[in-house]
Design a protein around this motif. Sequence first.
Motif, PDB file in Angstrom:
ATOM      1  N   CYS A   1      27.727   7.722  42.411  1.00 23.88           N
ATOM      2  CA  CYS A   1      28.022   7.217  43.821  1.00 23.88           C
ATOM      3  C   CYS A   1      29.172   7.819  44.496  1.00 23.88           C
ATOM      4  O   CYS A   1      29.580   7.332  45.430  1.00 23.88           O
ATOM      5  CB  CYS A   1      28.901   5.804  43.510  1.00 23.88           C
ATOM      6  N   ASP A   2      29.370   9.422  44.100  1.00 20.89           N
ATOM      7  CA  ASP A   2      30.219   9.801  45.066  1.00 20.89           C
ATOM      8  C   ASP A   2      29.397  10.806  45.995  1.00 20.89           C
ATOM      9  O   ASP A   2      30.299  11.848  46.568  1.00 20.89           O
ATOM     10  CB  ASP A   2      30.987  10.873  44.050  1.00 20.89           C
ATOM     11  N   PHE A   3      28.547  10.812  46.287  1.00 25.87           N
ATOM     12  CA  PHE A   3      27.906  11.338  47.550  1.00 25.87           C
ATOM     13  C   PHE A   3      28.445  10.606  48.922  1.00 25.87           C
ATOM     14  O   PHE A   3      28.953   9.386  48.962  1.00 25.87           O
ATOM     15  CB  PHE A   3      26.581  11.339  47.608  1.00 25.87           C
ATOM     16  N   PRO A   4      28.523  11.211  50.017  1.00 27.34           N
ATOM     17  CA  PRO A   4      29.024  10.802  51.165  1.00 27.34           C
ATOM     18  C   PRO A   4      28.272   9.240  51.622  1.00 27.34           C
ATOM     19  O   PRO A   4      26.838   9.386  51.685  1.00 27.34           O
ATOM     20  CB  PRO A   4      28.534  11.682  52.371  1.00 27.34           C
ATOM     21  N   GLY A   5      28.703   8.330  51.726  1.00 27.70           N
ATOM     22  CA  GLY A   5      28.142   6.942  51.926  1.00 27.70           C
ATOM     23  C   GLY A   5      28.084   6.122  50.659  1.00 27.70           C
ATOM     24  O   GLY A   5      27.605   4.892  50.626  1.00 27.70           O
ATOM     25  N   GLY A   6      28.221   6.818  49.350  1.00 32.03           N
ATOM     26  CA  GLY A   6      28.173   6.035  48.251  1.00 32.03           C
ATOM     27  C   GLY A   6      29.330   5.090  47.798  1.00 32.03           C
ATOM     28  O   GLY A   6      30.439   5.175  48.512  1.00 32.03           O
ATOM     29  N   SER A   7      28.963   4.201  47.146  1.00 32.88           N
ATOM     30  CA  SER A   7      30.074   3.084  46.808  1.00 32.88           C
ATOM     31  C   SER A   7      29.699   2.623  45.269  1.00 32.88           C
ATOM     32  O   SER A   7      28.657   2.059  44.799  1.00 32.88           O
ATOM     33  CB  SER A   7      29.914   2.021  47.735  1.00 32.88           C
ATOM     34  N   ALA A   8      30.625   2.844  44.190  1.00 29.91           N
ATOM     35  CA  ALA A   8      30.384   2.120  42.957  1.00 29.91           C
ATOM     36  C   ALA A   8      30.385   0.703  42.884  1.00 29.91           C
ATOM     37  O   ALA A   8      29.390  -0.102  42.340  1.00 29.91           O
ATOM     38  CB  ALA A   8      31.601   2.581  42.102  1.00 29.91           C
TER      39      ALA A   8
ATOM     40  N   VAL B   1      33.142  -0.124  38.231  1.00 29.90           N
ATOM     41  CA  VAL B   1      33.663   0.746  39.184  1.00 29.90           C
ATOM     42  C   VAL B   1      34.636   1.668  38.474  1.00 29.90           C
ATOM     43  O   VAL B   1      34.519   2.891  39.001  1.00 29.90           O
ATOM     44  CB  VAL B   1      34.343  -0.324  40.251  1.00 29.90           C
ATOM     45  N   LYS B   2      35.456   1.276  37.698  1.00 28.33           N
ATOM     46  CA  LYS B   2      36.340   2.166  36.954  1.00 28.33           C
ATOM     47  C   LYS B   2      35.461   3.099  36.034  1.00 28.33           C
ATOM     48  O   LYS B   2      35.992   4.354  36.356  1.00 28.33           O
ATOM     49  CB  LYS B   2      37.357   1.489  36.125  1.00 28.33           C
ATOM     50  N   LEU B   3      34.754   2.773  35.461  1.00 24.62           N
ATOM     51  CA  LEU B   3      33.901   3.917  34.563  1.00 24.62           C
ATOM     52  C   LEU B   3      33.038   4.738  35.583  1.00 24.62           C
ATOM     53  O   LEU B   3      33.039   5.778  35.147  1.00 24.62           O
ATOM     54  CB  LEU B   3      32.935   2.832  33.693  1.00 24.62           C
ATOM     55  N   ARG B   4      32.457   4.166  36.580  1.00 26.79           N
ATOM     56  CA  ARG B   4      31.547   5.032  37.334  1.00 26.79           C
ATOM     57  C   ARG B   4      32.730   5.963  38.200  1.00 26.79           C
ATOM     58  O   ARG B   4      32.119   7.151  38.108  1.00 26.79           O
ATOM     59  CB  ARG B   4      30.702   4.048  38.403  1.00 26.79           C
ATOM     60  N   GLU B   5      33.560   5.531  38.721  1.00 25.46           N
ATOM     61  CA  GLU B   5      34.293   6.553  39.430  1.00 25.46           C
ATOM     62  C   GLU B   5      34.850   7.574  38.573  1.00 25.46           C
ATOM     63  O   GLU B   5      35.102   8.842  39.102  1.00 25.46           O
ATOM     64  CB  GLU B   5      35.340   5.894  40.170  1.00 25.46           C
ATOM     65  N   GLU B   6      35.474   7.231  37.380  1.00 22.06           N
ATOM     66  CA  GLU B   6      36.045   8.186  36.439  1.00 22.06           C
ATOM     67  C   GLU B   6      34.966   9.143  36.157  1.00 22.06           C
ATOM     68  O   GLU B   6      35.228  10.334  36.110  1.00 22.06           O
ATOM     69  CB  GLU B   6      36.818   7.461  35.321  1.00 22.06           C
ATOM     70  N   ARG B   7      33.752   8.720  35.649  1.00 22.01           N
ATOM     71  CA  ARG B   7      32.799   9.525  35.414  1.00 22.01           C
ATOM     72  C   ARG B   7      32.386  10.502  36.567  1.00 22.01           C
ATOM     73  O   ARG B   7      32.147  11.758  36.402  1.00 22.01           O
ATOM     74  CB  ARG B   7      31.549   8.882  34.862  1.00 22.01           C
ATOM     75  N   ASP B   8      32.102   9.841  37.741  1.00 22.94           N
ATOM     76  CA  ASP B   8      31.889  10.860  38.688  1.00 22.94           C
ATOM     77  C   ASP B   8      32.719  11.957  39.100  1.00 22.94           C
ATOM     78  O   ASP B   8      32.428  13.137  39.566  1.00 22.94           O
ATOM     79  CB  ASP B   8      31.820   9.934  40.029  1.00 22.94           C
ATOM     80  N   ALA B   9      33.966  11.585  39.010  1.00 25.63           N
ATOM     81  CA  ALA B   9      35.164  12.697  39.192  1.00 25.63           C
ATOM     82  C   ALA B   9      34.895  13.910  38.218  1.00 25.63           C
ATOM     83  O   ALA B   9      35.396  14.728  38.621  1.00 25.63           O
ATOM     84  CB  ALA B   9      36.508  12.097  39.122  1.00 25.63           C
ATOM     85  N   THR B  10      33.935  13.678  37.128  1.00 23.91           N
ATOM     86  CA  THR B  10      34.092  14.840  36.203  1.00 23.91           C
ATOM     87  C   THR B  10      32.552  15.569  36.467  1.00 23.91           C
ATOM     88  O   THR B  10      32.162  16.674  35.696  1.00 23.91           O
ATOM     89  CB  THR B  10      33.838  14.465  34.828  1.00 23.91           C
ATOM     90  N   LEU B  11      31.742  15.243  37.352  1.00 24.58           N
ATOM     91  CA  LEU B  11      30.280  15.693  37.738  1.00 24.58           C
ATOM     92  C   LEU B  11      30.449  16.668  38.619  1.00 24.58           C
ATOM     93  O   LEU B  11      31.251  16.684  39.813  1.00 24.58           O
ATOM     94  CB  LEU B  11      29.473  14.629  37.955  1.00 24.58           C
ATOM     95  N   GLU B  12      29.678  17.781  38.416  1.00 22.39           N
ATOM     96  CA  GLU B  12      29.297  18.769  39.439  1.00 22.39           C
ATOM     97  C   GLU B  12      28.424  18.147  40.418  1.00 22.39           C
ATOM     98  O   GLU B  12      27.531  17.548  40.239  1.00 22.39           O
ATOM     99  CB  GLU B  12      28.738  20.025  38.692  1.00 22.39           C
ATOM    100  N   MET B  13      28.322  18.763  41.685  1.00 20.01           N
ATOM    101  CA  MET B  13      27.074  18.520  42.700  1.00 20.01           C
ATOM    102  C   MET B  13      26.025  19.010  41.950  1.00 20.01           C
ATOM    103  O   MET B  13      25.830  19.835  41.203  1.00 20.01           O
ATOM    104  CB  MET B  13      27.223  19.357  43.863  1.00 20.01           C
ATOM    105  N   PRO B  14      24.889  18.146  42.304  1.00 17.37           N
ATOM    106  CA  PRO B  14      23.666  18.887  41.734  1.00 17.37           C
ATOM    107  C   PRO B  14      23.211  19.948  42.452  1.00 17.37           C
ATOM    108  O   PRO B  14      23.660  20.411  43.564  1.00 17.37           O
ATOM    109  CB  PRO B  14      22.736  17.583  42.568  1.00 17.37           C
TER     110      PRO B  14
END
Length: 291
Positions: A179-186, A244-257
């Motif tokens: 959910c970390d692309f522009p406009g995304g939301s967990a 939201v906590k799980l998703r945002e923490e995981r997204d912070a570790t992901l590289e861009m596609p």
Amino acid sequence: MSQAPSPHVEAFLDNDSETYSYVVRDPDSNKAVIIDPVLDFDYKSGRTHTKGAQRLVDYVRANDLQLEWILETHAHADHLSAAPFIKNSVGGKIAIGEHIRDVQKIFKDVFDLEKEFLPNGTQFDKLFTDNETFTVGSMQFRVLHTPGHTPADIAYIINEEMAFVGDTLFMPDVGTARCDFPGGSAGTLYRSIKKLLALPDATEIYICHDYPPQGRSHECRTTVADQRKRSKHVHDDVSEAEFVKLREERDATLEMPRLILPSIQVNIRAGEMPPADEQGKVYLKLPINQL
């Protein structure tokens, strides 16, 4: 009374992006739709080719199908859409959700697109609204707006028995979309998923991507009941705050596609390339420090 036959679903896996495209056939006629077709793209050379999309075209022709729609679930960030190639080969109207306009506005700025590019969705043949319905032969489609991954995600519900959910949900052992692309939301994604999981337990869910853990081959189909019981991110006992906590923490570790930069600027144009220059050459932009 015997039950009416269900639509026939033929799945096609693009191994490079681990994307599933679908041909869905009406059981009572030769009418069909294609969902989320993939254009092959070699980033190293900047070359496109249509070997993967040709499989869908060949299937449509071999089964003498009348293609009504080419349906996009959202503006994908991991592959280029083959919708124009499909349309030029076997017909069909290209459609997406109306909130693609929000995504176009965001990325017109990110890519500093030409002034002639208007973020009004007119690049597509049809923009669907939330809960809009349409028919293809005996198949009854309902469009469900499922934002969160992007503002424009939608799911296609057919006969209230199967749902094509794009990137919103993955297989239960993989979880949910980032959910970390522009406009995304967990938080928005959680609420969208709950709308999907309020469908009857037996509803089949067809996913757009599968990233199978070791020991499992690629799969594309699950059910509402299975997601509610086994999803590693959103089973019934997971609250919105926990998700939201799980998703945002995981997204912070992901590289861009890998293909996000070429994909987005093509897919917001309904799969068309940017206008050619005076010499007939086509270029994609590479914004620096924007994502």
